[in-house]
Each structure stands twice: as C-alpha cells, then as structure tokens.
Scaffold this motif. Structure first.
Motif, PDB file in Angstrom:
ATOM      1  N   LEU A 189       0.811  -1.218   0.000  1.00  0.00           N
ATOM      2  CA  LEU A 189       0.000   0.000   0.000  1.00  0.00           C
ATOM      3  C   LEU A 189       0.844   1.267   0.000  1.00  0.00           C
ATOM      4  N   LEU A 190       1.864   1.335   0.861  1.00  0.00           N
ATOM      5  CA  LEU A 190       2.666   2.551   0.979  1.00  0.00           C
ATOM      6  C   LEU A 190       3.378   2.924  -0.326  1.00  0.00           C
ATOM      7  N   PRO A 191       4.036   1.984  -1.026  1.00  0.00           N
ATOM      8  CA  PRO A 191       4.652   2.357  -2.302  1.00  0.00           C
ATOM      9  C   PRO A 191       3.654   2.853  -3.344  1.00  0.00           C
ATOM     10  N   MET A 192       2.447   2.315  -3.325  1.00  0.00           N
ATOM     11  CA  MET A 192       1.423   2.796  -4.266  1.00  0.00           C
ATOM     12  C   MET A 192       0.962   4.206  -3.889  1.00  0.00           C
ATOM     13  N   TRP A 193       0.790   4.450  -2.606  1.00  0.00           N
ATOM     14  CA  TRP A 193       0.245   5.725  -2.133  1.00  0.00           C
ATOM     15  C   TRP A 193       1.279   6.852  -2.238  1.00  0.00           C
ATOM     16  N   TYR A 194       2.539   6.521  -1.952  1.00  0.00           N
ATOM     17  CA  TYR A 194       3.593   7.542  -1.945  1.00  0.00           C
ATOM     18  C   TYR A 194       4.564   7.351  -3.117  1.00  0.00           C
ATOM     19  N   ALA A 195       4.053   6.874  -4.240  1.00  0.00           N
ATOM     20  CA  ALA A 195       4.917   6.605  -5.394  1.00  0.00           C
ATOM     21  C   ALA A 195       5.611   7.868  -5.896  1.00  0.00           C
ATOM     22  N   ARG A 196       4.965   9.020  -5.794  1.00  0.00           N
ATOM     23  CA  ARG A 196       5.541  10.285  -6.280  1.00  0.00           C
ATOM     24  C   ARG A 196       6.303  11.048  -5.200  1.00  0.00           C
ATOM     25  N   PHE A 241      12.792   5.532  -9.685  1.00  0.00           N
ATOM     26  CA  PHE A 241      11.796   4.591 -10.213  1.00  0.00           C
ATOM     27  C   PHE A 241      10.727   4.293  -9.156  1.00  0.00           C
ATOM     28  N   PRO A 242       9.428   4.246  -9.501  1.00  0.00           N
ATOM     29  CA  PRO A 242       8.895   4.425 -10.853  1.00  0.00           C
ATOM     30  C   PRO A 242       8.414   5.838 -11.172  1.00  0.00           C
ATOM     31  N   ARG A 243       7.978   6.617 -10.119  1.00  0.00           N
ATOM     32  CA  ARG A 243       7.349   7.900 -10.436  1.00  0.00           C
ATOM     33  C   ARG A 243       7.813   9.051  -9.562  1.00  0.00           C
ATOM     34  N   ALA A 244       8.873   8.862  -8.809  1.00  0.00           N
ATOM     35  CA  ALA A 244       9.373   9.950  -7.969  1.00  0.00           C
ATOM     36  C   ALA A 244      10.103  10.973  -8.841  1.00  0.00           C
ATOM     37  N   PRO A 245      10.270  12.219  -8.377  1.00  0.00           N
ATOM     38  CA  PRO A 245      10.991  13.228  -9.158  1.00  0.00           C
ATOM     39  C   PRO A 245      12.420  12.799  -9.464  1.00  0.00           C
ATOM     40  N   LEU A 246      12.885  13.111 -10.659  1.00  0.00           N
ATOM     41  CA  LEU A 246      14.246  12.749 -11.062  1.00  0.00           C
ATOM     42  C   LEU A 246      15.256  13.420 -10.122  1.00  0.00           C
ATOM     43  N   GLY A 247      16.234  12.668  -9.687  1.00  0.00           N
ATOM     44  CA  GLY A 247      17.228  13.184  -8.758  1.00  0.00           C
ATOM     45  C   GLY A 247      16.936  12.837  -7.309  1.00  0.00           C
ATOM     46  N   SER A 248      15.797  12.180  -7.085  1.00  0.00           N
ATOM     47  CA  SER A 248      15.446  11.764  -5.723  1.00  0.00           C
ATOM     48  C   SER A 248      15.433  10.246  -5.645  1.00  0.00           C
ATOM     49  N   VAL A 249      15.345   9.734  -4.433  1.00  0.00           N
ATOM     50  CA  VAL A 249      15.212   8.293  -4.201  1.00  0.00           C
ATOM     51  C   VAL A 249      13.750   8.003  -3.898  1.00  0.00           C
ATOM     52  N   SER A 250      13.151   7.122  -4.679  1.00  0.00           N
ATOM     53  CA  SER A 250      11.735   6.815  -4.512  1.00  0.00           C
ATOM     54  C   SER A 250      11.523   5.857  -3.339  1.00  0.00           C
ATOM     55  N   ILE A 251      10.279   5.710  -2.938  1.00  0.00           N
ATOM     56  CA  ILE A 251       9.944   4.815  -1.834  1.00  0.00           C
ATOM     57  C   ILE A 251      10.196   3.363  -2.212  1.00  0.00           C
TER      58      ILE A 251
END
Length: 208
Positions: A120-127, A148-158
C-alpha cells in the motif's frame, strides 16, 4: 508523525525478523504471553491442567485396581475415569478452536501490518521523494533508477528505498546468523577437545 523513511525501514525489519524467527514460533510466544495474563481463557487452561492431573490420578488408580477382586471400587473409578475423559475431550475441543481463532487473528493482523503496508505505501507515496541525491554526483541513468517508478528525477523513490532496506537487512541477518553459527561450532569443537579427567589420570599412571 514518524518519517516515512523510518516507517519503511521498521516494516522491512519486522518482516525480516518474522521470516528469520518463523511465524509459528512468534504465534506460540504471543499465545504463551497471553495465557500468562489474568484472563478467562487463562483460567480455562488452568482448569484443564487441573482436570488432567485429576484424570491421570484416577487412571492410575483404575489400572492398579482389579476388576474381579475389587469390582465395586473398580466400577466407581471407571465411572470417574469416563466422566473426566469426556470433560477433558470437550474442553480440549473448545480450547483448540479458541487457539485456531487466535492464530487466524494474529496471521491476518501480521499480514495487514506488514505485507499489506509493503504494497500500500509504495502505491500511495509513489511520487513522494524519500530524499534527494547530491546534484551532479550521479549520471542520468542512476538518477532515473533511483527515482523509479514515479518519484521526481534526482530523488530516491519509496520503492528503491524499500529495496535497499530489504537487501541491507537481509545481509545483516545472514551475517548475524553466520557469526552465531560459527560461535556455536567453536564451542562444540572446544568441548570435544577437552581431555576427560579420568583419561588424564590414567596417562599419568602409565608414565610412572
């Protein structure tokens, strides 16, 4: 509210501990802890243990009594034996059903609070960026993978943070288990190498 970084790390840590210790072992520990509390269920188990001791005592007396020489005593013990056995079987059936419900509740709670949150958390906080990489330190493909998959470029996604926590904790668990296994093996080998006292005395006598 705790940081999402910490929440993800704690969830992955709990999952690793469950996988290492075993869900059945954890259920047994929680069950024993629950029975140590002053609850009606704990009282039922105490009554069952008391009844079981009484049943075993009657069974012992029944086996020690002759049905031919002491028929009246034997018949009385037999009635007590059958009555206690019937009561024990009913109690056991009820308590086994209670334990099964307890295990199901624990399993559902564990799955929702671990595996459910893992999805749930990766889906909810994907960006949502977990943290930002230093600007210009990494090539484009590294930044793309880290976001990956949808976080801003230059950041580390969940998702990537979750992968990293899983990998690191898995390595730590394997390292700890390896160290514990090595220590246990050394202790066993050390115990085998010790010379028995009797053998040492025997060798001294031979030299004399």
């Amino acid at each position: 509210m705790p940081s999402l970084l910490v929440v993800i790390f704690v969830i992955e840590l709990v999952v690793q501990l469950i996988n290492t210790i075993g869900a059945a072992t954890i259920n047994n520990l929680i069950w024993r802890a629950y029975l140590s509390l002053p609850t009606p269920l704990a009282k039922e188990f105490a009554d069952q243990r008391k009844k079981q001791k009484e049943y075993l005592a009657v069974r012992h007396d029944l086996n020690a009594t002759s049905s031919q020489d002491e028929f009246a005593k034997w018949a009385k013990l037999r009635r007590q034996h059958d009555k206690l056995l019937d009561e024990l079987e009913k109690k056991k059936s009820h308590l086994d059903a209670t334990r099964a419900r307890f295990d199901r509740t624990l399993t559902v709670t564990r799955l929702v609070s671990t595996r459910g949150l893992q999805w749930l958390l990766p889906m909810w906080y994907a960006r949502e960026p977990m943290f930002w990489l230093p600007h210009g330190w990494f090539p484009y493909y590294v930044e793309w993978f880290a976001s990956f998959p949808r976080a801003p470029l230059g950041s580390v996604s969940i998702v990537v943070w979750q992968w990293a926590c899983t990998a690191v904790l898995g390595l730590v668990v394997e390292l700890v288990l390896g160290v514990l296994a090595a220590v246990a093996r050394r202790r066993r080998e050390g115990g085998k190498k010790k010379v028995p006292v009797g053998a040492a005395k025997g060798e001294g006598k031979k030299e004399l």
